[in-house]
Design an enzyme around this catalytic site. Structure first.
Site, PDB file in Angstrom:
ATOM      1  N   CYS A 115       0.823  -1.209   0.000  1.00 36.18           N
ATOM      2  CA  CYS A 115       0.000   0.000   0.000  1.00 36.18           C
ATOM      3  C   CYS A 115       0.858   1.262   0.000  1.00 36.18           C
ATOM      4  O   CYS A 115       1.516   1.557  -0.986  1.00 36.18           O
ATOM      5  CB  CYS A 115      -0.992  -0.042   1.169  1.00 36.18           C
ATOM      6  SG  CYS A 115      -2.352   1.135   0.994  1.00 36.18           S
ATOM      7  N   HIS A 116       0.901   2.024   1.094  1.00 39.16           N
ATOM      8  CA  HIS A 116       1.791   3.188   1.178  1.00 39.16           C
ATOM      9  C   HIS A 116       3.165   2.820   1.723  1.00 39.16           C
ATOM     10  O   HIS A 116       4.070   3.657   1.755  1.00 39.16           O
ATOM     11  CB  HIS A 116       1.174   4.277   2.048  1.00 39.16           C
ATOM     12  CG  HIS A 116       0.017   4.978   1.414  1.00 39.16           C
ATOM     13  ND1 HIS A 116      -1.287   4.571   1.596  1.00 39.16           N
ATOM     14  CD2 HIS A 116      -0.048   6.060   0.593  1.00 39.16           C
ATOM     15  CE1 HIS A 116      -2.103   5.369   0.918  1.00 39.16           C
ATOM     16  NE2 HIS A 116      -1.383   6.280   0.296  1.00 39.16           N
ATOM     17  N   GLU A 128      -5.562   7.299  -4.540  1.00 38.17           N
ATOM     18  CA  GLU A 128      -5.345   8.468  -3.680  1.00 38.17           C
ATOM     19  C   GLU A 128      -6.398   9.533  -3.949  1.00 38.17           C
ATOM     20  O   GLU A 128      -6.918  10.171  -3.018  1.00 38.17           O
ATOM     21  CB  GLU A 128      -3.944   9.041  -3.914  1.00 38.17           C
ATOM     22  CG  GLU A 128      -3.383   9.846  -2.757  1.00 38.17           C
ATOM     23  CD  GLU A 128      -3.079   8.984  -1.538  1.00 38.17           C
ATOM     24  OE1 GLU A 128      -3.934   8.972  -0.615  1.00 38.17           O
ATOM     25  OE2 GLU A 128      -2.018   8.356  -1.483  1.00 38.17           O
TER      26      GLU A 128
END
Length: 238
Positions: free
Chosen positions: A141-142, A172
């Site tokens: 993910c991030h 996002e």
């Protein structure tokens, strides 16, 4: 190289960021992105160390935890596991870690990672050493935000020329934070010459490019963990 005669040692490095930069909105670790891989590794016989940028208690994004019984099964299992919960409340600071004994490093996501992981020189150095010592590096993910300043054995950006994924620009925008994050992760990975790929928004998608494993979003946590274990097994057979 992994020694298959012993338990794999996996280092999971979490965010210490509690807010989204100057706007002060609460953030932190996305719980499922820790819990699902954590138990995938534990159930496979691995030994886990939980670390974070600053050490100590890890901030949890409140949007990632619901009332017990309403979470992903891995989250409820983690909340009920005294040893896991204690480790999450007392993570090891990245600055004190010798990556040498570990076979893999895994970076869970959560928006907090966008602020402190890229800024950590200690993390960049740890990941660079991990790569040059033939360890598996994974992020979901991030979490790939932590890869942006890591280098490979040639001194090039770690992601350069390698297949990677991470939270997409369209995802996002879908969560309304494209103007809040310090950079768009997909764009940054492309800027570093990563061969960025993604699946449909919020659907499971992960890639293993040799020892580099990345997952796109929270739904990709289980697949990212599975590919990480696969990469470890391959390394162990070499």
């Amino acid at each position: 190289m992994t020694d298959t005669s012993r338990k794999p040692e996996i280092l999971m490095i979490l965010t210490s960021a509690r807010t989204m930069g100057e706007n002060g909105e609460t953030t932190g670790l996305w719980f499922e992105e820790l819990a699902t891989p954590y138990f995938a590794f534990i159930d496979a016989g691995a030994s886990i160390t939980l670390a974070s940028i600053k050490g100590g208690p890890t901030p949890i994004d409140p949007r990632s935890v619901k009332a017990k019984g309403e979470n992903e099964a891995s989250v409820d299992r983690f909340l009920d596991d005294e040893a896991a919960s204690a480790a999450l409340d007392d993570t090891v600071p990245v600055s004190t870690i010798d990556v040498g004994p570990y076979d893999a490093v895994f970076l869970p996501g959560g928006h907090g990672t966008m602020w402190d992981l890229p800024e950590s020189e200690e993390l960049a150095a740890l990941l660079t050493r991990a790569w040059t010592e033939s360890k598996v590096i994974s992020a979901v993910c991030h979490g790939p935000a932590g890869l942006v300043n890591a280098e490979d054995e040639t001194g090039a950006p770690l992601v350069s020329g390698r297949r990677v994924t991470g939270f997409s620009n369209s995802e996002e925008r879908a969560v309304g934070l494209e103007a809040t994050v310090p950079f768009l992760l997909e764009s940054k990975l492309r800027e570093l010459r990563g061969r960025y790929e993604c699946g449909a928004d919020f659907e499971s998608f992960a890639i293993a490019d040799g020892r580099l494993v990345t997952g796109q979003n929270p739904a990709s946590s289980a697949l990212t963990a599975k590919l990480t274990l696969g990469a470890l097994a391959i390394e162990g057979r070499r």
